[in-house]
Design an enzyme around this catalytic site. Sequence first.
Site, PDB file in Angstrom:
ATOM      1  N   ASN A  12       0.865  -1.135  -0.018  1.00  0.00           N
ATOM      2  CA  ASN A  12       0.025  -0.119   0.013  1.00  0.00           C
ATOM      3  C   ASN A  12       0.961   1.169  -0.088  1.00  0.00           C
ATOM      4  O   ASN A  12       1.389   1.566   1.022  1.00  0.00           O
ATOM      5  CB  ASN A  12      -0.855   0.042   1.228  1.00  0.00           C
ATOM      6  CG  ASN A  12      -1.806   0.871   1.361  1.00  0.00           C
ATOM      7  OD1 ASN A  12      -1.910   1.933   0.512  1.00  0.00           O
ATOM      8  ND2 ASN A  12      -2.895   1.003   2.282  1.00  0.00           N
ATOM      9  N   ARG A  90      -2.770  -2.090  -3.340  1.00  0.00           N
ATOM     10  CA  ARG A  90      -4.077  -1.333  -3.192  1.00  0.00           C
ATOM     11  C   ARG A  90      -3.637   0.041  -4.065  1.00  0.00           C
ATOM     12  O   ARG A  90      -2.658   0.505  -3.878  1.00  0.00           O
ATOM     13  CB  ARG A  90      -3.842  -0.837  -1.565  1.00  0.00           C
ATOM     14  CG  ARG A  90      -4.949  -0.170  -1.435  1.00  0.00           C
ATOM     15  CD  ARG A  90      -5.039   0.613  -0.083  1.00  0.00           C
ATOM     16  NE  ARG A  90      -6.346   1.633   0.139  1.00  0.00           N
ATOM     17  CZ  ARG A  90      -5.971   2.623   0.659  1.00  0.00           C
ATOM     18  NH1 ARG A  90      -4.915   3.392   1.363  1.00  0.00           N
ATOM     19  NH2 ARG A  90      -7.097   3.473   0.729  1.00  0.00           N
ATOM     20  N   HIS A 179     -13.345   3.220   0.470  1.00  0.00           N
ATOM     21  CA  HIS A 179     -13.158   2.039   1.458  1.00  0.00           C
ATOM     22  C   HIS A 179     -13.828   0.737   0.997  1.00  0.00           C
ATOM     23  O   HIS A 179     -14.414  -0.196   1.778  1.00  0.00           O
ATOM     24  CB  HIS A 179     -14.058   2.456   2.841  1.00  0.00           C
ATOM     25  CG  HIS A 179     -13.166   3.317   3.695  1.00  0.00           C
ATOM     26  ND1 HIS A 179     -14.018   4.241   4.312  1.00  0.00           N
ATOM     27  CD2 HIS A 179     -12.035   3.578   3.681  1.00  0.00           C
ATOM     28  CE1 HIS A 179     -13.099   4.844   5.125  1.00  0.00           C
ATOM     29  NE2 HIS A 179     -11.865   4.394   4.867  1.00  0.00           N
ATOM     30  N   ARG A 240     -11.291  15.357   8.484  1.00  0.00           N
ATOM     31  CA  ARG A 240     -12.127  15.713   7.525  1.00  0.00           C
ATOM     32  C   ARG A 240     -13.541  15.936   7.762  1.00  0.00           C
ATOM     33  O   ARG A 240     -14.119  15.383   8.730  1.00  0.00           O
ATOM     34  CB  ARG A 240     -12.408  14.460   6.343  1.00  0.00           C
ATOM     35  CG  ARG A 240     -11.009  14.276   5.583  1.00  0.00           C
ATOM     36  CD  ARG A 240     -11.234  13.405   4.396  1.00  0.00           C
ATOM     37  NE  ARG A 240     -10.101  12.678   4.006  1.00  0.00           N
ATOM     38  CZ  ARG A 240      -9.760  11.526   4.007  1.00  0.00           C
ATOM     39  NH1 ARG A 240     -10.925  10.685   4.360  1.00  0.00           N
ATOM     40  NH2 ARG A 240      -8.683  11.007   3.505  1.00  0.00           N
ATOM     41  N   GLU A 385      -8.477  -5.578   5.271  1.00  0.00           N
ATOM     42  CA  GLU A 385      -8.509  -5.203   4.126  1.00  0.00           C
ATOM     43  C   GLU A 385      -7.165  -5.574   3.532  1.00  0.00           C
ATOM     44  O   GLU A 385      -7.272  -6.242   2.281  1.00  0.00           O
ATOM     45  CB  GLU A 385      -8.170  -3.562   3.908  1.00  0.00           C
ATOM     46  CG  GLU A 385      -9.478  -2.808   4.230  1.00  0.00           C
ATOM     47  CD  GLU A 385      -9.165  -1.202   4.355  1.00  0.00           C
ATOM     48  OE1 GLU A 385      -9.115  -0.628   5.606  1.00  0.00           O
ATOM     49  OE2 GLU A 385      -9.201  -0.539   3.410  1.00  0.00           O
TER      50      GLU A 385
END
Length: 416
Positions: A12, A90, A179, A240, A385
């Site tokens: 990733n 990813r 996601h 965020r 994940e």
Amino acid sequence: MSTDPCLILVLNSGSSSLKFAVHDTGMRTPLISGLAERLGTDGPRITFKDVQGKRTESLPASDHAAALDAVLAELTTRNWIDALAAVGHRVVHGGERFTSSALVTPAVLADIEAVSPLAPLHNPAALLGLRTALARLPNIPHVTVFDTAFHQSMAPEAYLYAVPTELYRQQGVRRYGFHGTSHRFVARETVAMLGLEPGNHGLVIAHLGNGASATAVQDGHSMDTTMGMTPLEGLVMGTRSGDIDVGAVLHLMRTGDRSAADIDTLLNKQSGLLGVSGLTNDCRELESAAEAGHPGARLALDVFVHRLVRHIGGLAMALRRLDAIVFTGGIGENSARVRAMTVARLRLLGLELDPAANAAMVGGAGGVISSNAEGPRAVVVPTNEEWMIACDTAELARRATETGSLWNFEPELVQA
Ligand code: ADP
């Protein structure tokens, strides 16, 4: 470990980091994982983690190649390098081109490049990591797994913004959702855990980490999700803002002398739990502060839960039936307080919290946390994940090897 190549390396790549994990086929916990960080800056370093513990080393150079070389050197030391069967990468944005994971070919590389303007911070970093890995490991299959792919099943009414449609057609302005790898994994796990029918179920999954999104899943397909063209839309997150009236943003730009870059920083890095609390983006710290009476911490958690409940209610209406509200991600898997606050606000759905079960579901435990005999259940399902990426990679690599469709990369195509 068998003598056949059976290890999957999961990578990733971020702009200044490289996360990695090595999975043995069929094992959910990685044999080794870790993080190279501060790439491109001073003091690059790499941390390895396995059952023995953690070890951090400085890197000889500050780029992705040095980080990957350190990972490969570690695998060589452990005699695992020849057991590597494939590499899974990813990639954040797959645009409309990628509706599922893909075996990497030159055409796939070009397509990832083509959608990169939609994720200018993330995709170039992923491509850099991908090219570096292809150059170092050219003889095994590489697979890309996209955060957006799972949400490509959304219908136009769910993914279109109500703006002139040429913005969608010409510039790709639409909702993509993110996601997706986590939501897909958690949906499968929930179906198995609750004994639901794969072809007849409805879930609302709340992935609550530093980034947060919720998704309505029907019969294994994403029907709607809270993140949009970028990961900024939807739920309140660590830093965020989530949803905000664009009119408020225009007001700030007109009256406050703020540039687009300032607004970007404000809404992506200084808002959310951090902005409202004025304290921290870390939910665990906020909970302690709230308990100690910090008003900003309480307010931040209240705003977080209010927005979450509002979206769960909306997402449920995208479904034919509702079997479960699912909590996952660092907050969803560990914060009994946030889950209790959320479930208390979902009475209209018939949910009743089981406080003992809720308190017990922390640190990787999964199970039902509601007590109502009828109606939907509330459950905690830990996400994984990396494991999902490893599974996709193993499957696509197996098919590619069986059908002989492996691509030999020319060196010029993989220059990092
Ligand atoms: P990321 O999106 O970066 O992968 P994670 O899924 O690891 O983030 O989630 C990080 C969040 O989970 C942080 O806000 C952290 O405080 C929260 N968290 C982790 N453990 C707990 C806990 N025991 N109680 C409350 N919040 C927790």
